[in-house]
Design a protein around this motif. Sequence first.
Motif, PDB file in Angstrom:
ATOM      1  N   ARG A  63       0.641  -1.523   0.034  1.00 43.88           N
ATOM      2  CA  ARG A  63      -0.474   0.157  -0.177  1.00 43.88           C
ATOM      3  C   ARG A  63       0.744   1.195   0.030  1.00 43.88           C
ATOM      4  NH1 ARG A  63      -4.612  -1.513   4.985  1.00 43.88           N
ATOM      5  NH2 ARG A  63      -5.815  -2.764   3.387  1.00 43.88           N
ATOM      6  N   SER A  64       0.733   2.559  -0.872  1.00 40.87           N
ATOM      7  CA  SER A  64       0.873   3.306  -0.787  1.00 40.87           C
ATOM      8  C   SER A  64       0.143   4.470  -0.431  1.00 40.87           C
ATOM      9  CB  SER A  64       2.072   3.119  -2.052  1.00 40.87           C
ATOM     10  OG  SER A  64       2.675   4.880  -2.106  1.00 40.87           O
ATOM     11  N   ILE A  65       0.989   5.299   0.705  1.00 40.87           N
ATOM     12  CA  ILE A  65      -0.205   6.770   0.954  1.00 40.87           C
ATOM     13  C   ILE A  65       0.739   8.003   0.198  1.00 40.87           C
ATOM     14  CG2 ILE A  65      -1.918   5.961   2.272  1.00 40.87           C
ATOM     15  CD1 ILE A  65      -0.201   6.707   4.244  1.00 40.87           C
ATOM     16  N   GLN A  66      -0.289   8.669   0.354  1.00 40.99           N
ATOM     17  CA  GLN A  66       0.497  10.406   0.754  1.00 40.99           C
ATOM     18  C   GLN A  66       0.060  11.312   1.905  1.00 40.99           C
ATOM     19  OE1 GLN A  66      -0.561  12.919  -3.312  1.00 40.99           O
ATOM     20  NE2 GLN A  66       0.905  11.344  -4.170  1.00 40.99           N
ATOM     21  N   CYS A  67       0.919  11.653   2.549  1.00 44.23           N
ATOM     22  CA  CYS A  67       0.523  12.596   3.090  1.00 44.23           C
ATOM     23  C   CYS A  67       1.885  13.990   4.001  1.00 44.23           C
ATOM     24  CB  CYS A  67       0.735  11.512   4.641  1.00 44.23           C
ATOM     25  SG  CYS A  67       2.479  10.932   5.151  1.00 44.23           S
ATOM     26  N   ARG A  68       0.864  14.546   4.233  1.00 48.28           N
ATOM     27  CA  ARG A  68       1.317  16.262   4.532  1.00 48.28           C
ATOM     28  C   ARG A  68       1.902  16.113   5.605  1.00 48.28           C
ATOM     29  NH1 ARG A  68      -0.742  20.704   6.954  1.00 48.28           N
ATOM     30  NH2 ARG A  68      -2.394  19.622   7.677  1.00 48.28           N
ATOM     31  N   VAL A  69       3.530  16.972   6.313  1.00 48.23           N
ATOM     32  CA  VAL A  69       3.918  16.822   6.945  1.00 48.23           C
ATOM     33  C   VAL A  69       3.163  18.384   7.565  1.00 48.23           C
ATOM     34  CG1 VAL A  69       6.828  17.529   8.044  1.00 48.23           C
ATOM     35  CG2 VAL A  69       6.144  15.901   6.052  1.00 48.23           C
ATOM     36  N   ASN A  70       2.818  18.436   8.895  1.00 47.77           N
ATOM     37  CA  ASN A  70       3.100  19.303  10.069  1.00 47.77           C
ATOM     38  C   ASN A  70       3.201  18.869  11.359  1.00 47.77           C
ATOM     39  OD1 ASN A  70       1.814  16.699  11.407  1.00 47.77           O
ATOM     40  ND2 ASN A  70      -0.798  17.858  11.347  1.00 47.77           N
ATOM     41  N   ASP A  71       4.228  18.518  11.395  1.00 45.69           N
ATOM     42  CA  ASP A  71       4.483  18.834  12.809  1.00 45.69           C
ATOM     43  C   ASP A  71       6.915  18.056  12.674  1.00 45.69           C
ATOM     44  OD1 ASP A  71       5.330  18.842  15.526  1.00 45.69           O
ATOM     45  OD2 ASP A  71       3.619  16.882  15.972  1.00 45.69           O
ATOM     46  N   ARG A  72       7.320  18.364  13.755  1.00 47.24           N
ATOM     47  CA  ARG A  72       8.243  17.363  13.987  1.00 47.24           C
ATOM     48  C   ARG A  72       8.548  16.141  14.888  1.00 47.24           C
ATOM     49  NH1 ARG A  72       9.754  19.117   9.830  1.00 47.24           N
ATOM     50  NH2 ARG A  72      10.130  21.173   9.255  1.00 47.24           N
ATOM     51  N   GLY A  73       9.332  15.782  14.319  1.00 47.78           N
ATOM     52  CA  GLY A  73       8.984  14.230  15.303  1.00 47.78           C
ATOM     53  C   GLY A  73       9.513  13.242  14.133  1.00 47.78           C
ATOM     54  N   PRO A  74       9.795  11.836  14.293  1.00 50.11           N
ATOM     55  CA  PRO A  74       9.232  11.350  15.798  1.00 50.11           C
ATOM     56  C   PRO A  74      11.060  11.135  16.380  1.00 50.11           C
ATOM     57  CG  PRO A  74      10.017   9.658  13.894  1.00 50.11           C
ATOM     58  CD  PRO A  74       9.906  10.082  13.087  1.00 50.11           C
TER      59      PRO A  74
END
Length: 104
Positions: A63-74
């Motif tokens: 599976r493959s998704i696209q997600c937006r970076v909105n935080d720092r970590g881990p």
Amino acid sequence: MRAQTTLFSCLATLSLSFVSGAQAESGLASYYGYGKAGKGGEMTCAHRTRPFGSVLRVSYGGRSIQCRVNDRGPFIRGRIVDLSVPAARALGMMSAGVVRVSVE
């Protein structure tokens, strides 16, 4: 002249390999159900170095998704990305908790 052309070709190839290598990474991913989760089930993630707002392609188990970076970590050794709950559900990793992923 030929030596300069060869040297230039070698340097260009080497620099392209660094660029392409910097874009893709493999490592462990976890998910979080707190803090800066995306609005309305948006698929978001936390990454240490990628710019806020950039879109990452995360792949796991076919599976493959696209997600937006909105935080720092881990900030746990070995982990490269933390996913929001909707993103973790879309990847099918909820029961595993921590999985090996590929990030582009």
